[in-house]
Design a protein around this motif. Structure first.
Motif, PDB file in Angstrom:
ATOM      1  N   LEU A 253      13.417  -4.509 -11.741  1.00 46.09           N
ATOM      2  CA  LEU A 253      11.973  -4.623 -11.616  1.00 46.09           C
ATOM      3  C   LEU A 253      11.452  -3.472 -10.781  1.00 46.09           C
ATOM      4  CD1 LEU A 253      11.452  -8.435 -11.210  1.00 46.09           C
ATOM      5  CD2 LEU A 253      10.993  -6.947 -13.152  1.00 46.09           C
ATOM      6  N   SER A 254      10.144  -3.399 -10.754  1.00 49.11           N
ATOM      7  CA  SER A 254       9.478  -2.354 -10.005  1.00 49.11           C
ATOM      8  C   SER A 254       9.996  -2.302  -8.568  1.00 49.11           C
ATOM      9  CB  SER A 254       7.982  -2.662 -10.021  1.00 49.11           C
ATOM     10  OG  SER A 254       7.268  -1.539  -9.644  1.00 49.11           O
ATOM     11  N   GLY A 255      10.369  -1.112  -8.122  1.00 48.85           N
ATOM     12  CA  GLY A 255      10.774  -0.934  -6.735  1.00 48.85           C
ATOM     13  C   GLY A 255      12.226  -1.257  -6.431  1.00 48.85           C
ATOM     14  N   THR A 256      13.027  -1.535  -7.460  1.00 50.95           N
ATOM     15  CA  THR A 256      14.428  -1.868  -7.194  1.00 50.95           C
ATOM     16  C   THR A 256      15.337  -0.649  -7.266  1.00 50.95           C
ATOM     17  OG1 THR A 256      14.728  -2.465  -9.520  1.00 50.95           O
ATOM     18  CG2 THR A 256      14.224  -4.257  -7.993  1.00 50.95           C
ATOM     19  N   GLY A 257      14.861   0.470  -7.814  1.00 52.65           N
ATOM     20  CA  GLY A 257      15.652   1.700  -7.756  1.00 52.65           C
ATOM     21  C   GLY A 257      15.948   2.392  -9.079  1.00 52.65           C
ATOM     22  N   LYS A 258      15.297   2.039 -10.167  1.00 54.49           N
ATOM     23  CA  LYS A 258      15.576   2.718 -11.437  1.00 54.49           C
ATOM     24  C   LYS A 258      15.376   4.233 -11.312  1.00 54.49           C
ATOM     25  CE  LYS A 258      12.546   0.435 -13.860  1.00 54.49           C
ATOM     26  NZ  LYS A 258      12.106  -0.454 -12.774  1.00 54.49           N
ATOM     27  N   THR A 259      14.212   4.613 -10.814  1.00 62.28           N
ATOM     28  CA  THR A 259      13.913   6.043 -10.729  1.00 62.28           C
ATOM     29  C   THR A 259      14.770   6.708  -9.662  1.00 62.28           C
ATOM     30  OG1 THR A 259      11.655   5.670 -11.491  1.00 62.28           O
ATOM     31  CG2 THR A 259      12.068   7.722 -10.320  1.00 62.28           C
ATOM     32  N   THR A 260      14.850   6.062  -8.493  1.00 60.98           N
ATOM     33  CA  THR A 260      15.583   6.646  -7.378  1.00 60.98           C
ATOM     34  C   THR A 260      17.066   6.822  -7.710  1.00 60.98           C
ATOM     35  OG1 THR A 260      14.033   5.705  -5.809  1.00 60.98           O
ATOM     36  CG2 THR A 260      16.221   6.232  -4.957  1.00 60.98           C
ATOM     37  N   LEU A 261      17.686   5.799  -8.295  1.00 61.77           N
ATOM     38  CA  LEU A 261      19.134   5.855  -8.501  1.00 61.77           C
ATOM     39  C   LEU A 261      19.525   6.605  -9.780  1.00 61.77           C
ATOM     40  CD1 LEU A 261      19.951   2.231  -7.328  1.00 61.77           C
ATOM     41  CD2 LEU A 261      20.305   4.364  -6.050  1.00 61.77           C
ATOM     42  N   THR A 300      16.448  12.347   1.348  1.00 61.37           N
ATOM     43  CA  THR A 300      17.112  11.285   0.586  1.00 61.37           C
ATOM     44  C   THR A 300      16.829  11.358  -0.907  1.00 61.37           C
ATOM     45  OG1 THR A 300      15.294   9.853   1.239  1.00 61.37           O
ATOM     46  CG2 THR A 300      17.361   9.583   2.437  1.00 61.37           C
ATOM     47  N   GLU A 301      15.697  11.943  -1.299  1.00 61.65           N
ATOM     48  CA  GLU A 301      15.375  12.023  -2.726  1.00 61.65           C
ATOM     49  C   GLU A 301      14.893  13.432  -3.097  1.00 61.65           C
ATOM     50  OE1 GLU A 301      13.572   8.352  -4.400  1.00 61.65           O
ATOM     51  OE2 GLU A 301      13.438   7.707  -2.323  1.00 61.65           O
ATOM     52  N   PRO A 302      15.816  14.418  -2.953  1.00 60.77           N
ATOM     53  CA  PRO A 302      15.400  15.810  -3.160  1.00 60.77           C
ATOM     54  C   PRO A 302      14.915  16.104  -4.581  1.00 60.77           C
ATOM     55  CG  PRO A 302      17.803  15.662  -2.940  1.00 60.77           C
ATOM     56  CD  PRO A 302      17.246  14.311  -2.596  1.00 60.77           C
ATOM     57  N   THR A 337       1.803   4.248  -4.544  1.00 62.00           N
ATOM     58  CA  THR A 337       1.473   5.651  -4.808  1.00 62.00           C
ATOM     59  C   THR A 337       2.487   6.208  -5.813  1.00 62.00           C
ATOM     60  OG1 THR A 337       2.791   6.268  -2.883  1.00 62.00           O
ATOM     61  CG2 THR A 337       0.423   6.025  -2.548  1.00 62.00           C
ATOM     62  N   ARG A 338       2.045   7.088  -6.700  1.00 59.96           N
ATOM     63  CA  ARG A 338       2.903   7.520  -7.804  1.00 59.96           C
ATOM     64  C   ARG A 338       2.788   9.006  -8.076  1.00 59.96           C
ATOM     65  NH1 ARG A 338       6.427   3.692 -10.523  1.00 59.96           N
ATOM     66  NH2 ARG A 338       5.715   1.699  -9.729  1.00 59.96           N
ATOM     67  N   ALA A 339       3.892   9.557  -8.583  1.00 53.00           N
ATOM     68  CA  ALA A 339       3.914  10.940  -9.054  1.00 53.00           C
ATOM     69  C   ALA A 339       4.340  10.955 -10.510  1.00 53.00           C
ATOM     70  CB  ALA A 339       4.901  11.754  -8.231  1.00 53.00           C
ATOM     71  N   HIS A 462      24.657   3.908   1.003  1.00 53.23           N
ATOM     72  CA  HIS A 462      25.644   2.905   0.602  1.00 53.23           C
ATOM     73  C   HIS A 462      25.474   2.511  -0.861  1.00 53.23           C
ATOM     74  CE1 HIS A 462      26.293   1.704   5.083  1.00 53.23           C
ATOM     75  NE2 HIS A 462      27.057   2.723   4.716  1.00 53.23           N
ATOM     76  N   THR A 463      24.211   2.348  -1.293  1.00 51.63           N
ATOM     77  CA  THR A 463      24.007   2.017  -2.708  1.00 51.63           C
ATOM     78  C   THR A 463      24.551   3.148  -3.582  1.00 51.63           C
ATOM     79  OG1 THR A 463      22.079   0.682  -2.195  1.00 51.63           O
ATOM     80  CG2 THR A 463      22.302   1.407  -4.464  1.00 51.63           C
ATOM     81  N   ARG A 464      24.302   4.366  -3.164  1.00 49.07           N
ATOM     82  CA  ARG A 464      24.811   5.504  -3.964  1.00 49.07           C
ATOM     83  C   ARG A 464      26.335   5.519  -3.989  1.00 49.07           C
ATOM     84  NH1 ARG A 464      19.932   9.255  -2.697  1.00 49.07           N
ATOM     85  NH2 ARG A 464      18.751   8.840  -4.611  1.00 49.07           N
TER      86      ARG A 464
HETATM   87  N1  LIG Z   1      19.367   1.058  -1.224  1.00 50.11           N
HETATM   88  C1  LIG Z   1      18.333   1.467  -1.956  1.00 50.11           C
HETATM   89  N2  LIG Z   1      18.477   1.643  -3.291  1.00 50.11           N
HETATM   90  C2  LIG Z   1      17.435   2.030  -4.059  1.00 50.11           C
HETATM   91  N3  LIG Z   1      16.195   2.298  -3.585  1.00 50.11           N
HETATM   92  C3  LIG Z   1      15.991   2.162  -2.250  1.00 50.11           C
HETATM   93  C4  LIG Z   1      17.040   1.743  -1.394  1.00 50.11           C
HETATM   94  N4  LIG Z   1      16.551   1.696  -0.143  1.00 50.11           N
HETATM   95  C5  LIG Z   1      15.260   2.057  -0.221  1.00 50.11           C
HETATM   96  N5  LIG Z   1      14.897   2.368  -1.472  1.00 50.11           N
HETATM   97  C6  LIG Z   1      13.528   2.754  -1.911  1.00 50.11           C
HETATM   98  O1  LIG Z   1      13.095   1.788  -2.872  1.00 50.11           O
HETATM   99  C7  LIG Z   1      12.269   2.383  -3.860  1.00 50.11           C
HETATM  100  C8  LIG Z   1      12.862   2.212  -5.252  1.00 50.11           C
HETATM  101  O2  LIG Z   1      11.834   2.542  -6.167  1.00 50.11           O
HETATM  102  P1  LIG Z   1      11.987   3.173  -7.613  1.00 50.11           P
HETATM  103  O3  LIG Z   1      10.915   4.197  -7.773  1.00 50.11           O
HETATM  104  O4  LIG Z   1      13.355   3.659  -7.872  1.00 50.11           O
HETATM  105  O5  LIG Z   1      11.613   1.886  -8.444  1.00 50.11           O
HETATM  106  P2  LIG Z   1      11.697   1.643  -9.985  1.00 50.11           P
HETATM  107  O6  LIG Z   1      12.787   0.646 -10.218  1.00 50.11           O
HETATM  108  O7  LIG Z   1      11.806   2.931 -10.686  1.00 50.11           O
HETATM  109  O8  LIG Z   1      10.284   0.917 -10.260  1.00 50.11           O
HETATM  110  P3  LIG Z   1       9.099   1.177 -11.322  1.00 50.11           P
HETATM  111  O9  LIG Z   1       9.504   0.533 -12.612  1.00 50.11           O
HETATM  112  O10 LIG Z   1       7.931   0.516 -10.690  1.00 50.11           O
HETATM  113  O11 LIG Z   1       8.913   2.649 -11.443  1.00 50.11           O
HETATM  114  C9  LIG Z   1      12.166   3.877  -3.505  1.00 50.11           C
HETATM  115  O12 LIG Z   1      10.985   4.051  -2.770  1.00 50.11           O
HETATM  116  C10 LIG Z   1      13.425   4.087  -2.640  1.00 50.11           C
HETATM  117  O13 LIG Z   1      13.273   5.149  -1.726  1.00 50.11           O
END
Ligand SMILES: Nc1ncnc2c1ncn2[C@@H]1O[C@H](COP(=O)(O)OP(=O)(O)OP(=O)(O)O)[C@@H](O)[C@H]1O
Ligand SMILES: O=C([O-])CC(=O)C(=O)O
Ligand SMILES: [Ca+2]
Ligand SMILES: [Mn+2]
Length: 578
Positions: A253-261, A300-302, A337-339, A462-464
């Motif tokens: 779901l939103s904010g769980t890390g799809k984009t980040t990870l 953390t997210e270069p 906030t979004r890019a 740690h998640t990474r």
């Molecule tokens: N352990 C972690 N793993 C993943 N993300 C983390 C962790 N700790 C903190 N974060 C933060 O949580 C957020 C994850 O958001 P992300 O943009 O990846 O969501 P998303 O799943 O892509 O949601 P959406 O569908 O709304 O775009 C980021 O702001 C990230 O920096």
């Protein structure tokens, strides 16, 4: 406000384009000026000239405001019920498909067109979705704002000049009149916002919200119908690929890390949010990414940090008026906030954005209760069950001091976009996984060491490390322990992760509180699943029963209250050797 002299205005690139076309006659559009597929530079100029609150940031991004709505409005989304498609769609109290009739759709469409016809200029973006050539579709966006045009230029797959020349009639049109409100007294509607999708007309109408994500997720909703009808599975997921060609999907779901990870220097990015798994493998639906930027840090997210430059749209961010330096920690306007940037702004993007069949699927949950393990391996039944559940827990609470986590369930990790019953998507997923030997993992990117307020969010590092261990094959070979209530398989060790955090019960100081929290979460899963009791009509009784076996088996709350941790661990399975 600054106004450019008219002779400095961008050329009306394709002035006659709309007026002459079949499309103009069909749509009813009679614009004064049409800017079709303007390049980002010219969209910048028009946005800066005519859209208040728009500025260039220190790194060259276009920072703008979406107005009152700064997130999606799923309750204002309507799907037109047509005789041709109604039997395929999921309706009912738990479905996201709130009904609208054709006449009301046409009323809203007329309102949108009338509004667009009052304007001095409108913008058209003609572009594609779906990187798989056999699945490619033509999307046309008609909008009042240069910001929306730049957003969709970034998010869709950009045509070459030749493709634009021979574009022809679109497969789907979005009329974005979001700057103008809907009439809330219209039938089927309750607010001034209305986002209406008609499969018959192959159109979407947006009124009363300028949040750009509605357009992106509108197209995604359409794909959630069209793709499964062709046996292709649309998924709310990120996707990347390793050096050996091994593909991973990240659900969440939103904010769980799809984009980040999915942004990982070791693994080229196929896409961050919307994919389709078809007979030849996976492909990205989109041509760009839409990253959350709250708390964004270069360290953390270069990859995401470096993508925020000329051409990128920054929505609703706060910045210093003098230096134009963005304050990513500020939530002054919104937390969301979004890019938005083209996928090639990620330096290791995998273009074309297609890959083979996934080797791993990772279900992300941000569990603010801190009871789910940071990583566990799922059986096929558990993968279906957790995919359908779509669990995450947020820390809600704007009330001072009170910040209890709240559980959120969203079917298939994106209920707002579903068109069919969740069991349909889940069984397609299980079919593809068993056919291609795909592994499923549940990764908790939320709390560790106790629930929100006691423990803390597991570090990205740690998640990474966990994701790396999935990819290296280390977790394939690990020894596993089974968890109580949920029956998840937890590895005893993961390189780069302190062993004690792998089993949450070990880090909770109050064991009985852990037991009741975990058990309570189990009940919430079970209650939530009652929303899908109509699922056997879509996948058959046997499959529906099989899906249920992947769920938790919570104990009666009184039993856990009385006997605590002992009660939940009593029936545990022994360690499963590697
Ligand atoms: N352990 C972690 N793993 C993943 N993300 C983390 C962790 N700790 C903190 N974060 C933060 O949580 C957020 C994850 O958001 P992300 O943009 O990846 O969501 P998303 O799943 O892509 O949601 P959406 O569908 O709304 O775009 C980021 O702001 C990230 O920096
Ligand atoms: O769609 C949006 O506005 C942002 C997003 O990715 C989501 O909410 O899943
Ligand atoms: Ca995202
Ligand atoms: Mn998303």
């Amino acid at each position: 406000m600054l106004r450019y002299a008219s002779d400095n205005m961008p050329a009306c690139a394709d002035g006659k384009f709309l007026m002459d076309s079949h499309f103009a006659k069909e749509s009813g559009l009679a614009p004064r000026q049409v800017f079709r597929n303007l390049p980002p530079s010219q969209l910048y100029e028009l946005a800066l000239a005519f859209e208040p609150g728009t500025h260039i940031t220190s790194t060259g991004a276009l920072a703008t405001l979406s107005g009152e709505k700064m997130g999606r409005s799923p309750k204002d989304k309507r799907i037109v019920r047509d005789p041709e498609t109604e039997k395929d769609l999921w309706w009912g109290p738990y479905s996201p498909n709130y009904v609208m009739d054709d006449r009301t759709f046409l009323t809203n469409r007329e309102r949108a067109i009338d509004y667009l016809n009052t304007l001095d200029r409108i913008f058209v973006v003609d572009a594609f979705v779906n990187w798989d050539p056999a699945s490619r579709l033509k999307i046309r966006v008609v909008t009042s704002r240069a910001y929306h045009a730049l957003f969709m230029h970034n998010m869709l797959i950009r045509p070459t000049p030749e493709e634009l020349e021979s574009f022809g009639e679109p497969d789907f049109v979005i009329y974005n009149a979001g700057a103008f409100p809907a009439n809330k007294y219209t039938n089927f509607m309750t607010s001034q916002t209305s986002i209406d999708l008609s499969l018959k007309h192959k159109e979407m109408v947006i009124l009363g919200t300028m949040y750009a994500g509605e357009m992106k997720k509108g197209v995604f909703t359409l794909m959630h119908y069209l793709m499964p009808m062709q046996g292709k599975l649309s998924l709310h997921s990120g996707c990347n690929v390793g050096a050996a060609g091994d593909v991973t999907l990240f659900f969440g779901l939103s904010g769980t890390g799809k984009t980040t990870l999915s942004a990982d220097p070791k693994r080229p990015l196929i896409g961050d949010d919307e994919h389709v798994w078809c007979d030849t493998g996976v492909f990205n639906i989109e041509g760009g990414c839409y990253a959350k930027c709250i708390g964004l840090k270069r360290e953390t997210e270069p990859e995401i940090w470096n993508a925020i430059r000329f051409g990128t749209v920054l929505e609703n961010v706060d910045y210093d008026p003098a230096t134009r330096l963005v304050d990513y920690d500020s939530q002054r306007l919104t937390e969301n906030t979004r890019a938005s940037y083209p996928i090639e702004y990620i330096s290791n993007a995998h273009i074309p954005c297609v890959g083979g069949h996934p080797k791993n699927v990772i279900l992300l949950a941000c569990d603010a209760f801190g009871v789910l393990p940071p990583v566990s391996r799922l059986t096929l039944e558990q993968a279906m069950y957790h995919f359908i559940s779509g669990y995450t827990a947020k820390v809600a609470g704007t009330e001072v001091g009170v910040k209890e986590p709240t559980a959120t369930f969203s079917a298939c990790f994106g209920s707002a976009f579903l068109m069919l019953h969740p069991y349909k998507y889940a069984t397609m997923l299980a079919d593809k996984m068993s056919h291609h030997g795909t592994r499923a993992w549940l990764v908790n990117t939320g709390w560790t060491g106790g629930k929100y307020g006691v423990g803390k969010r597991i570090s990205l590092q740690h998640t990474r490390a966990i994701i790396d261990a999935i990819h290296s094959g280390e977790l394939e070979r690990a020894a596993y322990v089974s968890t109580p209530i949920f029956g998840l398989q937890v590895p005893a060790q993961v390189t780069g992760v302190p062993a004690e955090i792998l089993s949450p019960e070990k880090v909770w100081s109050k064991k009985n509180e852990f037991a009741s929290t975990l058990n309570h979460l189990g009940h919430m899963f079970v209650n939530n699943f009652q929303c899908f009791s109509d699922g056997d009509a879509f996948v058959g009784v046997d499959m529906a029963a099989r899906i249920l076996t992947g769920g938790p088996s919570p104990l009666p709350e009184e039993v856990v209250a009385k006997t605590g941790f002992g009660a939940i661990t009593a029936a545990l399975a022994p360690t499963i050797p590697a």
